[in-house]
Design an enzyme around this catalytic site. Sequence first.
Site, PDB file in Angstrom:
ATOM      1  CG  ASP A 252      -2.111  -0.949   1.049  1.00 20.25           C
ATOM      2  OD1 ASP A 252      -2.314  -1.464  -0.073  1.00 20.25           O
ATOM      3  OD2 ASP A 252      -2.827  -1.178   2.044  1.00 20.25           O
ATOM      4  N   GLY A 253       2.036   1.201   0.638  1.00 19.02           N
ATOM      5  CA  GLY A 253       2.928   2.357   0.648  1.00 19.02           C
ATOM      6  C   GLY A 253       3.370   2.746  -0.744  1.00 19.02           C
TER       7      GLY A 253
ATOM      8  NE  ARG B 179       7.334  18.285  28.042  1.00 17.09           N
ATOM      9  CZ  ARG B 179       7.441  19.612  27.987  1.00 17.09           C
ATOM     10  NH1 ARG B 179       8.590  20.153  27.632  1.00 17.09           N
ATOM     11  NH2 ARG B 179       6.405  20.373  28.255  1.00 17.09           N
TER      12      ARG B 179
ATOM     13  CB  THR C  55      -8.643   0.087   6.500  1.00 20.05           C
ATOM     14  OG1 THR C  55      -8.247   0.658   5.245  1.00 20.05           O
ATOM     15  CG2 THR C  55     -10.136  -0.164   6.496  1.00 20.05           C
TER      16      THR C  55
ATOM     17  CB  SER D 156      -3.321   0.665  14.369  1.00 16.61           C
ATOM     18  OG  SER D 156      -2.758   1.930  14.099  1.00 16.61           O
TER      19      SER D 156
END
Length: 298
Positions: free
Chosen positions: A73-74, A158, A188, A193
Site C-alpha cells: 500500500d505504501g 513528552r 483502515t 490501529s
Amino acid sequence: MSKAFQRIGLIAKDGDERVATVLHALVALLDRRGLNHVLDQRTAAALPDWPHKAEDAETLAGDVDLIIAVGGDGTLLNTARVLAARPVPLVGINLGRLGFLTDIVASRAADDVAAILDGRFTRDMRHMLSARIEREGREAEADLALNDVVIQKADGGRMIEFETWVDDTFVSLHRADGMIAATATGSTAYALSGGGPILHPDVDALALVPICPHTLSDRPLVVPGNSRLRFVLRGDERTRAQLNWDGQKTHELIAGDRVELQRSKEKTTLLHPPGYDYFALLRSKLHWGRAQEEQVPR
C-alpha cells in the site's frame, strides 16, 4: 480490449526480489497485446539489466493512460501523490503485508490486469487531503495525502498539546501523542490501529483519531468530508512535533504552528478487477469470522 489504455506505466517498490518476476510477467502480457509500456527510473535502476525504457515518475505520470503499482500500500500511496496533478487510473498489485489498496495478489497479476485491459473493472474514485503548515503567517510546507495526515510528537518523551478546530468552531484542547485525520480510504490504516472506525469508501467523511490521549474520554470523532480542519500546536521552545502525509513525507512543527487541512480537488482513481468486494476484502485482511469458522452465505 479497452482502447482507453494504450500506454502503461509500471512503478514498483525497491528491494524486493519478487518485483522482477511480476514485472516480467506484466511486460510479456503487454507485449502480446501490442501495448507500449515504460518503467519509472528508480525501479529500473534496482533491476539488473532491465532492457526496457524508463522515465522519472513525474514524466511517466504525464505520458501514460494507466499505471500499475507493484508493491504494498505504501508504494501505491506514494504513486498517488506523484500522480495527483494528473489523475491517471491506478492498479495495485500486492507484495506487502495487508494490501487494502493493492488488492491484486501477485499470483493473479497477469490474469487480473488482462481483465482490466479488456475493460472489465470497477472504477473507484477516492478523495485526497490537502494539508499545509502555516508558520508566523506564511506557508512553511504543503502536500497531499490519500490515507491520512498526522500531527504527532517527534521524540519518545513528552506529549504534545494542541487545539482542534472544525470549520472555525473550536472542538477541544488535546494532550496526546498526536492526532490522525483520516479519509475513508485511510480509515483502515493508522487510524484503525489507533481505535478509529472503519469508514466505507463511499462515505464522505473524515475520522479524527487521537493518538494515546491523556484523557481517556478523548475519543475518535467523525466529521463531514468537506470540513475545514485546523490544528494549533501549543508549547514552548522545548516542544517537538511533526506533520506527516501518508507516512511518506514529514515536516517539523514548532510551537505556534497551524496545520490547515481540507479535502483536495484532486482525486485518486483506483481500478479493481472483476469480483472486487469491499466487505470480502475486510473479511480477508482483518480475519473476520475466522474464530467461529463462519461460512459466507451463497
